[in-house]
Design a protein around this motif. Structure first.
Motif: not given
Length: 471
Positions: A346-356
């Motif tokens: 039911r949720f759109r899921q946005i991955p937030i990865a560590p910055v390069d």
């Protein structure tokens, strides 16, 4: 007249219970109310209990989390000397540590927990927003040193994903390890919802209500349920979701999986699937009504009372501009619940990865202002190399925010060689996380760090010896 923010603050403080009990989460709801009212990031508010004036500086500087806060809140209890505490707060703000201090105490007449005093630097934009707390006494400190803030950095593709998700779906969750800036990114999207709503496909400017779930949450905290009124009567008390709908605001659930959301959602799970749902009946003392949660066709949300086929109804109507935006940390498995598949769909899921690594190096610009100019280049090079080694060793589990806090502690003292102070700050900021990583990977990374000359063998061995005490 008491404002809604004042009521929410009193309820949050009153619900803490034992102020002296050791806990890192007991003031989360208090911080959430204040962050929402002041329109600052949740991570920018730090709350602590203070029982005597001399403890103020200790409580508000006892961790990197405390010293990096933009707003420090002292909850005063046990008849603490308010004037003496206010004087101590003024000295702290004059030194920029922290930039703003709020004193929360019981009102002498009503007994309600309120922000009675605030100490701010001259010209602070938060002064006007403090009026939501019932016009507390605001002391403006001229010449106070301001603390620079680390900017938000998000890759173009992540930015596009997030914007598109908010534009096309009512329920969005940001998923990533701790310290990747999820809550800060939520604040940036909320700014856009307020200032540039058309870019997100919204009909008008929109505010949001913040909620911070924890393991104690039930459906009552999120949706609502029966409660005992002030005169002992049974009443229906709306939860944070219904309060957001009633006030035509969206809802942010920060670290939503610290509660068992599959259990907490109750009827909301059906609603998130696109169906109107019945919430039961209101309390008899209010005049019994059927309670309904309705998908509306207008952009705005509202609560309305009406009759349907002779039955009195109270309807919470969710407008098309309404959004639930959540943050989720799936790596701290010992502290959080997993999202079930039904809820996840039911949720759109946005991955937030560590910055390069190059981005991390640029992010150091702001925190390095706390370090002497002559030491900044060495600190930048060392921290960038440390971050690089940790990122290669542990990948997506790394917390960039912990590394960005290291310059604050490194620059807090000028005693000793900078490499020693940086190693000490590394232990204090990253050590707890490092104890939870694979020991073999940690030792292999340590050999690489020493071999590359990032830290001396003596400094690395000292750090590992200290970190063992944090396990």
């Amino acid at each position: 007249m008491e404002t809604n923010v004042e009521r929410m603050l009193h309820d949050a403080v009153d619900g803490v219970g034992d102020f002296s009990a050791p806990s890192t989460t007991k003031f989360r709801d208090v911080g959430a109310v204040i962050a929402q009212a002041l329109d600052v990031d949740h991570d920018d508010v730090y709350v602590a209990a203070v029982s005597k004036p001399g403890n103020l500086s200790v409580r508000l500087t006892q961790s990197v989390r405390a010293t990096s806060a933009r707003v420090a809140v002292a909850v005063l209890y046990e008849d603490v000397d308010v004037e003496a505490t206010l004087s101590s707060a003024s000295r702290m703000v004059s030194e920029g540590r922290p930039p703003h201090v709020l004193l929360v105490c019981p009102d002498e007449e009503t007994g309600q927990w309120r922000v009675l005093h605030a100490v701010v630097p001259g010209g602070s934009e938060l002064s006007v927003r403090l009026r939501q707390f019932g016009d507390p006494e605001v002391l403006s400190v001229q010449g106070a040193r301001a603390r620079p803030r680390t900017p938000v950095v998000m890759g173009a593709r992540t930015q596009r994903m997030l914007n598109s998700a908010v534009k096309t779906a009512q329920f969005v969750v940001l998923i990533g390890p701790p310290g990747t800036g999820k809550s800060t990114l939520v604040s940036t999207i909320l700014d856009k919802m307020r200032d540039s709503p058309a870019e997100l496909g919204l009909a008008g400017s929109h505010e949001a209500l913040w909620g911070t779930p924890d393991e104690s949450w039930t459906t009552r905290q999120l949706v609502g349920g029966e409660s005992i009124g002030g005169e002992g009567q049974i009443v229906f008390k709306p939860g944070v979701f219904l309060r957001a709908v009633e006030s035509d605001r969206s809802l942010v659930l920060d670290e939503l999986n610290r509660a068992d959301m599959d259990r907490v959602l109750g009827p909301l799970l059906t609603f998130l699937g696109g169906h109107d749902v019945s919430l039961g009946l209101s309390g008899p003392s209010e005049g019994t009504r059927e309670l309904w949660l309705i998908h509306g066709s207008e952009s705005y949300s509202e609560m309305r009372d009406r009759e349907v086929d002779g039955v009195r109804r109270r309807e919470y109507v969710v407008g098309t501009d309404f959004r639930i935006i959540g943050t989720y940390n799936g790596l701290d498995a010992h502290q959080v619940y997993r999202l079930g598949s039904a809820l996840g769909r039911r949720f759109r899921q946005i991955p937030i990865a560590p910055v390069d690594v190059p981005t991390f190096s640029r992010l150091l610009d702001t925190p390095l202002s706390h370090v002497q100019a002559s030491e900044q280049e060495d600190v930048r090079d060392t921290l960038t190399a440390l971050y690089d080694h940790h990122l290669r060793a542990f990948g997506e589990t790394i917390s960039p925010a912990s590394f960005l806090e290291i310059p604050l502690m490194t620059g807090a003292s000028r005693d000793g060689v900078v490499s020693l102070r940086l190693t000490e700050a590394y232990v204090a900021s990253v050590g707890g996380w490092l104890t939870r990583q694979d020991p073999e990977l940690r030792d292999e990374m340590g050999r690489d760090i020493v071999s590359a000359g990032v830290l001396t063998e003596e400094d690395w061995n000292w750090a590992i010896q200290q970190i063992r005490f944090l396990a």
